[in-house]
Design a protein around this motif. Structure first.
Motif, mmCIF file in Angstrom:
data_model
loop_
_atom_site.group_PDB
_atom_site.id
_atom_site.type_symbol
_atom_site.label_atom_id
_atom_site.label_comp_id
_atom_site.label_asym_id
_atom_site.label_seq_id
_atom_site.Cartn_x
_atom_site.Cartn_y
_atom_site.Cartn_z
ATOM 1 N N SER A 217 0.961 -1.139 -0.019
ATOM 2 C CA SER A 217 -0.020 0.096 0.099
ATOM 3 C C SER A 217 0.969 1.347 0.028
ATOM 4 O O SER A 217 0.541 2.223 -0.759
ATOM 5 C CB SER A 217 -1.029 -0.096 1.099
ATOM 6 O OG SER A 217 -1.867 -1.121 1.031
ATOM 7 N N THR B 100 8.238 -3.627 3.703
ATOM 8 C CA THR B 100 8.347 -4.425 4.957
ATOM 9 C C THR B 100 7.264 -5.579 4.949
ATOM 10 O O THR B 100 7.081 -6.118 5.988
ATOM 11 C CB THR B 100 7.604 -3.370 6.178
ATOM 12 O OG1 THR B 100 6.271 -2.967 5.770
ATOM 13 C CG2 THR B 100 8.584 -1.955 6.203
ATOM 14 N N THR B 101 6.639 -5.993 3.636
ATOM 15 C CA THR B 101 6.061 -7.147 3.501
ATOM 16 C C THR B 101 6.626 -7.914 2.318
ATOM 17 O O THR B 101 7.675 -7.431 1.859
ATOM 18 C CB THR B 101 4.586 -7.034 3.032
ATOM 19 O OG1 THR B 101 4.398 -6.251 1.908
ATOM 20 C CG2 THR B 101 3.726 -6.230 4.279
ATOM 21 N N THR C 67 8.071 -3.831 -9.327
ATOM 22 C CA THR C 67 7.356 -3.978 -10.767
ATOM 23 C C THR C 67 7.009 -2.642 -11.229
ATOM 24 O O THR C 67 7.025 -1.785 -10.505
ATOM 25 C CB THR C 67 5.864 -4.958 -10.568
ATOM 26 O OG1 THR C 67 5.018 -3.935 -9.839
ATOM 27 C CG2 THR C 67 5.841 -6.139 -9.561
ATOM 28 N N SER D 32 8.758 -7.385 13.036
ATOM 29 C CA SER D 32 7.411 -6.682 13.746
ATOM 30 C C SER D 32 6.185 -7.542 13.078
ATOM 31 O O SER D 32 5.012 -7.024 13.513
ATOM 32 C CB SER D 32 7.124 -5.287 13.468
ATOM 33 O OG SER D 32 7.287 -4.897 12.344
#
Ligand code: NAD
Length: 347
Positions: free
Chosen positions: A98, A119-120, A127, A160
């Motif tokens: 996001s 962070t994911t 891309t 986290s």
């Protein structure tokens, strides 16, 4: 001329990967010659605060509310802030897909360079694709200019992640690799990335779930998610991504959990028609790849079926019809009855 010519375009991204890499972000901003940075940070505030402090005088603006599916209304709000401030010459995104998506949307409107700090495991940072929503409709565009020029992967930023996000986001990455493996037009380069990504995700994900604080295992998983993101950029996604796109858009479903719950079902449907992917995945999983993915998905302590996400059973047929009306390239032929049956199993 043969119609079997496969194309691989260059990946012009500069990538840093390793524990503590986030501390290099100010140097990377410096390298771009930027003096007034917009920081888009959807992550926990301590990591964002640390990065804001490190940027120091170069920090011009901070925006903390990136939103899933990149609503144009949010982008407009940020563009208003950028216009008021004036002189913003780079955007740094810290967070999941996001935050990265919002930075892409800003770059698309301003032409400023991007530094992505993911962070994911979503893979958007490598891309050239941006999906934006306006009035409930999501439109996707592809343009090399959308791809961040610099990506900084720091596995410590993934410590986290709650276990559910770790699991579903990693299965989202695995889905990129699996669809790359069964893309009949994938280049040897994309196949190599997909094979390495799938191998490492299947090995590192159970290790990370068992030992969430193991930075080494997290680094392996993050490196694999990077490669899976390149596969997403370089090959054609099929039924899995199409179902995620159509279902997600129709019922406003969470991105990563949806991918996690669909993957084993789509593999079961497609792999019999994709012998090369079947053989590679069987070698990688050292057995039945569908069972391996199903076992991983079963570790999710959240909604694991479409019904649990609130999808109405009587809405499934219309989804199947939409998928069959505009099919993505897929190893197995699609008809309404088969796709409906798949969806009912996932329900
Ligand atoms: P996300 O960015 O929406 O993050 C999900 C949640 O996890 C958020 O609440 C976020 O704050 C939190 N989070 C993120 N990292 C965390 C961490 N390390 N620790 C704790 N919490 C953390 O979800 P996502 O799955 O990363 O991205 C989904 C979005 O990205 C969708 O809009 C999707 O369409 C887009 N996407 C685009 C592409 C592309 O190529 N354009 C590829 C993949 C995903």
């Amino acid at each position: 001329m043969s119609d079997r010519i496969r194309v691989q375009t260059g990946v012009a991204t500069r990538v840093l990967l390793g524990p503590g890499a986030r501390h290099r972000v100010p140097d990377e901003v410096e390298r771009l010659g930027a003096k007034a940075v917009l920081l888009v940070a959807g992550m926990r505030q301590d990591a964002a605060g640390e990065l804001a402090d490190a940027l120091g005088r170069r920090l011009a603006l901070r925006f903390a509310r990136p939103t899933v599916h990149t609503p144009v209304t949010v982008t407009d709000e940020v563009m208003g802030l950028v216009a008021d401030r004036g002189g913003v010459d780079a955007v740094v995104a810290l967070g999941g897909g996001s935050a990265v998506g919002l930075a892409k949307a800003v770059a698309a409107r301003t032409g400023i360079p991007q530094v992505a700090v993911p962070t994911t495991y979503a893979g958007s940072e490598v891309t050239p694709v941006l999906g934006e929503t306006s009035g409930g409709v999501k439109t996707t565009r592809r343009d090399p200019a959308l791809q961040p020029g610099t990506v900084v992967y720091d596995p410590e930023l993934t410590l986290s992640m709650p276990p559910g996000l770790t699991l579903t986001s990693a299965l989202n990455a695995l889905a990129h690799a699996v669809e790359g493996l069964w893309d009949a037009e994938a280049s040897p380069g994309a196949l190599a990335y997909a094979t390495e990504a799938a191998t490492t995700i299947l090995a590192a994900l159970p290790a990370v779930l068992d030992r969430p604080d193991d930075v080494g295992a997290r680094e392996e998983l993050q490196g694999a998610a990077w490669l899976a993101g390149v596969v997403l950029a370089q090959s054609r996604m099929g039924l899995h991504h199409q179902l995620a796109h159509v279902l997600g858009g129709a019922f406003d479903l969470p991105h990563a959990p949806l991918h996690a719950m669909l993957l084993a079902h789509v593999m079961e449907y497609d792999l019999p028609a994709a012998p090369r992917a079947q053989a590679r995945l069987a070698r990688i999983a050292d057995g039945d790849p569908v069972a391996a993915v199903r076992a991983l998905a079963a570790r999710f302590d959240g909604p694991r079926a479409l019904r649990d996400l609130g999808v109405p059973e009587d809405g499934l047929r219309a989804i199947a019809e939409r998928v069959v009306a505009h099919p993505y390239p897929n190893p197995r032929a699609l008809d309404v009855a088969s796709v409906h049956a798949l969806l009912r199993t996932a329900w």
